[in-house]
Motif scaffolding. Sequence first.
Motif, PDB file in Angstrom:
ATOM      1  N   THR A   1      -5.481  12.081  -0.886  1.00 17.60           N
ATOM      2  CA  THR A   1      -5.308  10.923  -0.006  1.00 17.60           C
ATOM      3  C   THR A   1      -5.060  11.381   1.428  1.00 17.60           C
ATOM      4  O   THR A   1      -5.632  10.830   2.375  1.00 17.60           O
ATOM      5  CB  THR A   1      -4.155  10.027  -0.504  1.00 17.60           C
ATOM      6  N   HIS A   2      -4.230  12.397   1.602  1.00 13.92           N
ATOM      7  CA  HIS A   2      -3.984  12.943   2.941  1.00 13.92           C
ATOM      8  C   HIS A   2      -5.276  13.461   3.568  1.00 13.92           C
ATOM      9  O   HIS A   2      -5.533  13.223   4.757  1.00 13.92           O
ATOM     10  CB  HIS A   2      -2.941  14.073   2.884  1.00 13.92           C
TER      11      HIS A   2
ATOM     12  N   ALA B   1      -9.603  12.632   7.539  1.00 16.91           N
ATOM     13  CA  ALA B   1     -11.041  12.706   7.815  1.00 16.91           C
ATOM     14  C   ALA B   1     -11.597  11.433   8.460  1.00 16.91           C
ATOM     15  O   ALA B   1     -12.741  11.420   8.908  1.00 16.91           O
ATOM     16  CB  ALA B   1     -11.801  12.993   6.528  1.00 16.91           C
ATOM     17  N   ILE B   2     -10.802  10.389   8.528  1.00 14.48           N
ATOM     18  CA  ILE B   2     -11.300   9.124   9.087  1.00 14.48           C
ATOM     19  C   ILE B   2     -11.566   9.274  10.578  1.00 14.48           C
ATOM     20  O   ILE B   2     -10.702   9.713  11.335  1.00 14.48           O
ATOM     21  CB  ILE B   2     -10.297   7.978   8.844  1.00 14.48           C
ATOM     22  N   THR B   3     -12.763   8.928  10.968  1.00 12.83           N
ATOM     23  CA  THR B   3     -13.146   8.855  12.375  1.00 12.83           C
ATOM     24  C   THR B   3     -14.027   7.631  12.527  1.00 12.83           C
ATOM     25  O   THR B   3     -14.961   7.434  11.754  1.00 12.83           O
ATOM     26  CB  THR B   3     -13.928  10.107  12.829  1.00 12.83           C
ATOM     27  N   GLU B   4     -13.706   6.805  13.490  1.00 15.40           N
ATOM     28  CA  GLU B   4     -14.529   5.635  13.793  1.00 15.40           C
ATOM     29  C   GLU B   4     -15.035   5.748  15.219  1.00 15.40           C
ATOM     30  O   GLU B   4     -14.330   6.192  16.117  1.00 15.40           O
ATOM     31  CB  GLU B   4     -13.728   4.338  13.628  1.00 15.40           C
TER      32      GLU B   4
ATOM     33  N   ALA C   1      -8.344   3.220   6.858  1.00 14.63           N
ATOM     34  CA  ALA C   1      -7.126   3.853   6.348  1.00 14.63           C
ATOM     35  C   ALA C   1      -6.446   2.938   5.329  1.00 14.63           C
ATOM     36  O   ALA C   1      -5.963   3.405   4.296  1.00 14.63           O
ATOM     37  CB  ALA C   1      -6.174   4.184   7.494  1.00 14.63           C
ATOM     38  N   ALA C   2      -6.431   1.648   5.606  1.00 13.26           N
ATOM     39  CA  ALA C   2      -5.845   0.691   4.655  1.00 13.26           C
ATOM     40  C   ALA C   2      -6.617   0.700   3.342  1.00 13.26           C
ATOM     41  O   ALA C   2      -6.027   0.623   2.262  1.00 13.26           O
ATOM     42  CB  ALA C   2      -5.822  -0.708   5.267  1.00 13.26           C
ATOM     43  N   ASP C   3      -7.937   0.814   3.422  1.00 14.73           N
ATOM     44  CA  ASP C   3      -8.752   0.876   2.210  1.00 14.73           C
ATOM     45  C   ASP C   3      -8.430   2.124   1.379  1.00 14.73           C
ATOM     46  O   ASP C   3      -8.348   2.058   0.154  1.00 14.73           O
ATOM     47  CB  ASP C   3     -10.248   0.861   2.550  1.00 14.73           C
ATOM     48  N   VAL C   4      -8.248   3.253   2.061  1.00 16.35           N
ATOM     49  CA  VAL C   4      -7.909   4.494   1.359  1.00 16.35           C
ATOM     50  C   VAL C   4      -6.559   4.347   0.662  1.00 16.35           C
ATOM     51  O   VAL C   4      -6.407   4.703  -0.507  1.00 16.35           O
ATOM     52  CB  VAL C   4      -7.891   5.691   2.342  1.00 16.35           C
TER      53      VAL C   4
END
Length: 152
Positions: free
Chosen positions: A26-27, A32-35, A91-94
């Motif tokens: 999860t971390h 890895a999230i980039t928008e 991030a909320a979805d993850v």
Amino acid sequence: MPTDHQAQVAELLADYQRSRERLAETHRDLAAITETARSRDGRVQVAVGPRGALREVVLADDVYEKLRPAQLAATIAELSAQAAQAAARRAADVLAEVLPAGTDPELLLGGHADGESASVLRNEAEPVDDDVAEDEDFSAGSWLQQSPTKRM
């Protein structure tokens, strides 16, 4: 031959190890999230991370000829806010995948009990006092969180 107690301990340890592996995964997923957000004309592009932190700004070679500095700054701030909102949703979805049922991941990411997301996630402007002494430390603030009209 293992006793029932030993089997229970082994099962608990295996559950703990699986939980740690899921937490690490999860971390990694969150990190890895980039928008990315782009201006309509494609001259300005920004990328932000999972908490809205600006990671990259890409400007076309002719952007300074087409936009005045204040317009460019406002465009970057607006695009950063858009990308930050998208990153917060991802991030909320993850987090939703690993949280107990009924837990609101947006609240965990910095929202308030009344359901409003924190201004940091939404990059909303905070009031600026124009009468503040010039020697005051502004290091905790972010220019991205101020409206373009307040910066001039």
